[in-house]
Design an enzyme around this catalytic site. Sequence first.
Site, PDB file in Angstrom:
ATOM      1  N   GLY A  35     -14.108  -6.603  51.879  1.00 18.07           N
ATOM      2  CA  GLY A  35     -13.930  -6.191  53.256  1.00 18.07           C
ATOM      3  C   GLY A  35     -14.308  -7.279  54.232  1.00 18.07           C
ATOM      4  CG  ASP A 145     -19.798 -13.969  43.284  1.00 14.77           C
ATOM      5  OD1 ASP A 145     -19.360 -13.493  44.344  1.00 14.77           O
ATOM      6  OD2 ASP A 145     -19.272 -14.922  42.701  1.00 14.77           O
TER       7      ASP A 145
END
Length: 609
Positions: A35, A145
């Site tokens: 998003g 990540d």
Amino acid sequence: MSSLDATSTAISRTHSPDLVPGYRLESLVGAGGMGEVHKATQLSLNRTVAVKLLNQQLAQDESFVARFQKEAAALATLHHPNIVSIVDKGSNASTYYLVMEFVDGPSLRERMRAPQQDAQETLRVMLQICRAIEYAHGRNVIHRDLKPENILFDVQAGDLPKVTDFGLASFLEDTSTRFALTGTHMAMGTLSYMAPEQRVDAKSADGRADIFALGLILYEMLVGELPAGSFEPPSRRKPKLDSRLDGIIERCLKQQPSERYASVTELIRDLEPLAPHYTTMRPAKLSPMQRVGRAVRKGVRILLQAVATLLVLSALGMWGIRYWHVTQKRVPMTPGDAMTGDLGIPSARESAGRLTIIEGEPRRVTLGDGNDKPSLLVSGRPLSIEDRKLVFPAVGGQSRVGLVRVDVPGMRGDTARLVAQVSAQNNEPRLSETLAQVVLDAPMPDAQVAVMLMANEPSQKRYVALVYSGAGAPIRLEWSLGEKQGTMLGPDSPEGPVELELQVDEEGALIASLGTKGDKRPILEPLQLGPNWQERRFGGAPIPAIGCIEGTCQAEKFSYLVKPLPPKPGGVVQASAPVRVETPRTVAPAPVKRPAPKPAPAPKGKRSK
């Protein structure tokens, strides 16, 4: 904040300021795989926060909602000065949101592009990052990540590095299915910083996958690039580095997890002796003669510095004024704003090339070889065609922007592919410009070249641009399609020339790629244009273009192909007469028909049988 290997998202949307109850959205600061992140104001406390909105399309997918909720759960368990903290979470009728601490500072990626810091400062920052990951692992959360884009510096808190974006985090001992988003044999994370076992099966990756990423980040901070294959130790690349770092990084980057550090604590234990140590010892007391000598030396040094400064300023004053008037304080320009601005009346040019347009079949235009001579519309800077190349040569004065559009009518279709090999080179600055850059802090912007799809009329300001700014600068994808606007940053660019490609597939997804056929690879998340994308996004069939800002820009091997999708089975297709535009051919004249000879009359006295 975006991950290049994350799930593709739709085009970033502009939201109303009061979308999230209790918060006022101020500006969009980034877009990621899930998003958007907005700078916002928390109305109850009048403080600045970061609001992360789940993409509205992904908000309809239960798995992505669970992943979004998982990030909130991961952050809520972590309270550490080097980890971005969570403030609130919730949902409204259209999407889900996560409110986090706002970090007003650059990312580690931006810091690494600046002039290289010394090794001691690099190790100080790395130790703080390691302590944040050690803390997270101690609470059974792995990040999965880690990369420079997910490490931000809080300038107001003393330039404190903070780890963010736990969207792929995994709870080490959580056996529930509430956050079981990673399936067996599924890879999640960013490919360039992913451990080997994480690429095969992300679910089985443990905290040692984060240690692998920490080793990659440390090597890149010290050397300036990621290690590849059988890499050279950092002390060979940078002889001034401590050779003990070679063994630490080598152990972090072992292919087998069992051969790496068993924990981040062990990694910190080896890094700490190499990091700077700050002492609180009181300085030794100076004697009266030592104080007098120090004061005299300080006074002489200040006097010499003042005289040198006055001489330099007086010598450069006129140069600085001249530079200011010539450049009018040039500021960097985005290709979209530059190419859709007022560039004057375009001039028409012809170029060697091929042009084929057949109704219902693939349509193609190429430049360089051929006799069809496609028409080019040139605006702004002059264009020259040299050895099959489109060249915007270096010019003086204010001619900063050049645009060449291939004037091809009727390039309608469902899929498209635009390819060009481009290069951009900064001009050698003159002496006055070099001195002014130092004194007036007014550096010349870098040269940029863009491969673009544009609305037929530039004033409509509808475009998609893939931008190359020279070696070391990130490749950018920019788009402005009505209310849908945004920018994505890709990997750092290689040395030019480079081959750039924009391709729209059957589902209306635009994919940006870098490299030739043998080494072509997607470099950014797909940009979802949707079906009937030509009409919906561009108001008609777009035209291909090459844009240039500053410096010298070249483009060659230009090709644009558009294909219509075959009709669905059972559909009625109305036949239309084919129209083909190509080089006229010489037609041989038709043979002249002669009358057949009459039969000879029969001899008298005899009848013809």
